[in-house]
Design a protein around this motif. Sequence first.
Motif, PDB file in Angstrom:
ATOM      1  N   LYS A 234      36.135  42.717  39.335  1.00 49.69           N
ATOM      2  CA  LYS A 234      36.024  41.735  38.248  1.00 49.69           C
ATOM      3  C   LYS A 234      36.069  40.287  38.737  1.00 49.69           C
ATOM      4  CE  LYS A 234      38.363  40.301  33.988  1.00 49.69           C
ATOM      5  NZ  LYS A 234      39.484  40.542  33.089  1.00 49.69           N
TER       6      LYS A 234
ATOM      7  N   THR B  56      37.168  47.523  37.312  1.00 47.15           N
ATOM      8  CA  THR B  56      37.978  46.463  36.693  1.00 47.15           C
ATOM      9  C   THR B  56      37.200  45.685  35.627  1.00 47.15           C
ATOM     10  OG1 THR B  56      37.431  45.115  38.611  1.00 47.15           O
ATOM     11  CG2 THR B  56      39.641  46.088  38.568  1.00 47.15           C
ATOM     12  N   LEU B  57      35.893  45.788  35.638  1.00 48.55           N
ATOM     13  CA  LEU B  57      35.073  45.166  34.597  1.00 48.55           C
ATOM     14  C   LEU B  57      33.886  46.078  34.304  1.00 48.55           C
ATOM     15  CD1 LEU B  57      34.648  42.534  32.866  1.00 48.55           C
ATOM     16  CD2 LEU B  57      33.163  41.743  34.709  1.00 48.55           C
TER      17      LEU B  57
ATOM     18  N   THR C 254      31.357  47.571  37.960  1.00 49.12           N
ATOM     19  CA  THR C 254      32.125  47.171  39.150  1.00 49.12           C
ATOM     20  C   THR C 254      32.479  48.438  39.919  1.00 49.12           C
ATOM     21  OG1 THR C 254      34.097  47.121  37.747  1.00 49.12           O
ATOM     22  CG2 THR C 254      33.126  44.997  38.295  1.00 49.12           C
TER      23      THR C 254
END
Lengths: 267, 311
Positions: free
Chosen positions: A149, A173-174, A169
């Motif tokens: 992220k 995380t994103l 990702t």
Amino acid sequence: MSTPIVSLAEIIQNSEIAPDIYRMELQAPEITQKANPGQFLHIRCSDTVSPLLRRPISIAQINEKTGNMGIIYRVVGEGTQLLCQKSPGSRVDIIGPLGRGFPLPDKDKTSVIIGGGIGVAPILYLAEKIAQQHKNDNSITVLLGFVTKQEAFGIEFLESLGVKTIVATDDGTLGYKGFPTDLLDKYLKMHQDISRHVIYACGPKHMLSRVKTIAGGKNIPAYLSLEERMACGIGACLGCSVKSTQEGYKKVCKDGPVFEAGEIDLD
Amino acid sequence: MNIDMDISVDIAGIVMKNPIMVASGTFGFGREYSDFYDINKLGALVTKGLTLLPKHGNPPPRTYETPAGMLNSVGLENPGVEKFIEKEWPHLSKLTTPIIANIDGDTVEDYQKIAKWLSTLENLAALEVNISCPNVEKGGLAFGQDPESAFQVIKAVREATNLPIIAKLSPNVTHIQTIAKATESAGADAISLINTLLGMAIDIHNHQPIFRRTFAGLSGPAVKPVALRMVWEVYEAVSVPIIAMGGITTWQDAAEFILAGASAVAVGTANFINPRAPIEIIEGLKTYLCLKEQNLQQLIGSAHGGRHLTY
């Protein structure tokens, strides 16, 4: 291809937008006017002979009104380390626009654009250019991939254009956990009529290789932007070669950096 | 200040309006740099090395940056003599600046065939015989490391052409003077030096040489002192004119080489960094000579003192 220009461009802005990733805004109206998505600047990072060679960095944003141009680069070595220390108001020696950029799609085409890591940079200008031409929101989808992220950039810019943007990702995380090529697979499964699609990609070699395989399997035209170490950047030194599927080699700086997937052998 | 001063030079019948040339392999066939300035302003243009048959060159990577220099392993990628004549010569022949063709062969017979073929071209100014390319399997450097084979290649080319012959020497030898003398006695009208220095680089992560051919050719400012020393040595050994190259980036570099004995100099790697480097060097040299109130001929080799005044 337009004639390249040597310019001592004024730095308007140079700031870190993610860890070790910088955005530099340059004033070079004569280059800005001519630049096409996928083309690059060849930048002299030092005033001395160390480091000796220029650094090829793709054009990420163009502001036709101000004549300013944005580049986004990752600090990976001596050259980019010097570049990131330059202050607004100082000047930098650039040559551009160089190379063969992305061919823009016909009006009836649907574009799928894939960017990985720092390869997202030229994607931003490409998406903007296509969005300007196509008023229909469904005609572009951008698939972005980052390691994590923290390293993500460009998402807000794309959303501000009204472009559908999906992020992956490596660590989850994103957005989606996985690679942008996984998103491409999913996208193509969800869309029945892919005959009018065209794929654009810029990113690490393994990603481009995967895009080439996916596009080839479905007979979708794909344009890939390659990254290679360069010396002259204008086609004279023959130093930045990629294997051609015909015979011999192609010059990344002049025949590319954007190639039709079938032109080059990435294995 | 009068910077229109005459800095013309005649090297073995090649009449150049100034002593600044561009080195083989750094300037393609002239097309790319035409975007940046009028290349007719150059003293002479030396083409990319030509072989009898087309050559694809070496697999990537082909370049690697080093402190103040670069390694290359291009491997003489070129279209071959026939395609050169068909595709490149038409535009080159229209230039007013002298064109010198750099030639390279796997065998002595290759050199002879290429020389004969190119001799049919009207307006070609000279042949630069490359006996020093480090990046190919056969020929190249091997011919330039042994005085006897250097002699044989130049003699064979001498028999094949009436064009002026420039022997391009390698720095990768123990006694440069011996090789220089061998090419002079074989009929070379001028000598150019240096080609690239053999070097290498290793990838510390995968424990392998960077280049597929292990060794590559070093060029750029890093090699300048070595080139200068060799030009100095060759000037003391032969009486034919010398064309110097090796890291020349500024007019001051060019002046040093002329003082060491070069009648002309060629800009190579500097083209990659500053496309206008040759033009800036021409202007700088004119101003330098003007300020010194000396002409070019007086300067050539003058750092040798009274030891070697004429050629």
